[in-house]
Design an enzyme around this catalytic site. Structure first.
Site, PDB file in Angstrom:
ATOM      1  N   ALA A 128      46.315 -28.661  74.380  1.00  0.00           N
ATOM      2  CA  ALA A 128      46.336 -29.847  73.513  1.00  0.00           C
ATOM      3  C   ALA A 128      45.436 -30.927  74.099  1.00  0.00           C
ATOM      4  O   ALA A 128      44.697 -30.673  75.046  1.00  0.00           O
ATOM      5  CB  ALA A 128      47.765 -30.362  73.351  1.00  0.00           C
ATOM      6  N   ASN A 129      45.460 -32.113  73.533  1.00  0.00           N
ATOM      7  CA  ASN A 129      44.693 -33.250  74.059  1.00  0.00           C
ATOM      8  C   ASN A 129      45.497 -34.529  73.859  1.00  0.00           C
ATOM      9  O   ASN A 129      46.593 -34.498  73.296  1.00  0.00           O
ATOM     10  CB  ASN A 129      43.308 -33.312  73.409  1.00  0.00           C
ATOM     11  CG  ASN A 129      43.399 -33.550  71.914  1.00  0.00           C
ATOM     12  OD1 ASN A 129      43.896 -34.566  71.458  1.00  0.00           O
ATOM     13  ND2 ASN A 129      42.950 -32.559  71.138  1.00  0.00           N
TER      14      ASN A 129
END
Ligand code: C5P
Length: 222
Positions: free
Chosen positions: A29-30
């Site tokens: 993810a980020n």
């Protein structure tokens, strides 16, 4: 209620991160919070647009008056965006993961004492902004974002050409922008570059929505 210059218009907005599964319990993810994209969706709805917000996993509340389609991965985001067409404009504010794992493990990867960590092979994700920009049902106005930590404006100008979109909203994410309350952006269009002051993300959203309304011809009143 104020003026509704986007009444009768459909605008597609992407927001948030994507989650790319590694196995049933792990993902890549980020740090995107979805704040800016969600604020844009809300601001467009406040101007009367019908808004489809395709969002990755976020903790933001659903903006008022917006249809929210929740997805996890980039491939799901692309499918949801294509399903939402036609649209008069598309604003791609999501921080789409560039890469997903080449294979999603069907079972949780096991840590085996004494064994090397498993290799993570990556595959390129579809580019949603570029796909919408060249789509047979291309929205009349396509807007992308550019999150950069250096050479913000030159990179954004190059990105606008490469992606085939109409505008790029460029922001410097080297500070506290990701997840933060404020944003300092540059609006890159065919006409040039505008430097906007550092503003709350809601105000960036309102200004951008007003510009979208200006760019789309008002529909004749019936
Ligand atoms: O290529 P880059 O990620 O820097 O471009 C950012 C812009 O492209 C953003 O508008 C983002 O929403 C969009 N994008 C996308 N699909 C991707 C990667 C980026 O829509 N796979």
């Amino acid at each position: 209620a104020g003026p509704r210059p986007l009444a009768g218009r459909h605008v597609l907005v992407t927001s948030g991160p994507t989650h790319e599964p590694i196995d049933p319990v792990r993902y890549i993810a980020n740090r995107s919070s979805g704040k800016q994209g969600h604020a844009i969706a809300g601001a467009l709805a406040a101007l009367g647009a019908r808004v489809t917000l395709v969002s990755g996993p976020v903790t933001q509340p659903d903006p008022v008056g917006v249809t929210v389609v929740r997805i996890e991965s980039a491939r799901e985001m692309l499918a949801a965006c294509e399903a939402a067409l036609p649209a008069d404009a598309a604003i791609c504010a999501a921080a789409v993961a560039d890469w997903r794992t080449a294979r999603e493990a069907g079972q949780k990867l096991k840590k085996i004492p004494g064994e090397a960590p498993p290799p993570l092979e990556l595959a390129l994700n579809p580019d949603i902004l570029a796909t919408l920009s060249t789509h047979a049902m291309r929205p009349g106005l396509v807007v992308g974002f550019a999150a950069e930590t250096e050479n913000v404006v030159p990179n954004a100008i190059a990105k606008r050409a490469r992606k085939g979109c109409d505008w790029i909203v460029a922001n410097d994410v080297s500070g506290d922008v990701m997840g933060g309350a404020e944003n300092a952006v540059h609006l890159v269009t065919a006409a040039g570059v505008e430097d906007w002051p550092r503003l709350p993300k809601e105000e960036v959203a309102r200004r951008l929505a007003a510009r979208v309304a200006e760019a789309l011809e008002p529909l004749a009143a019936t």
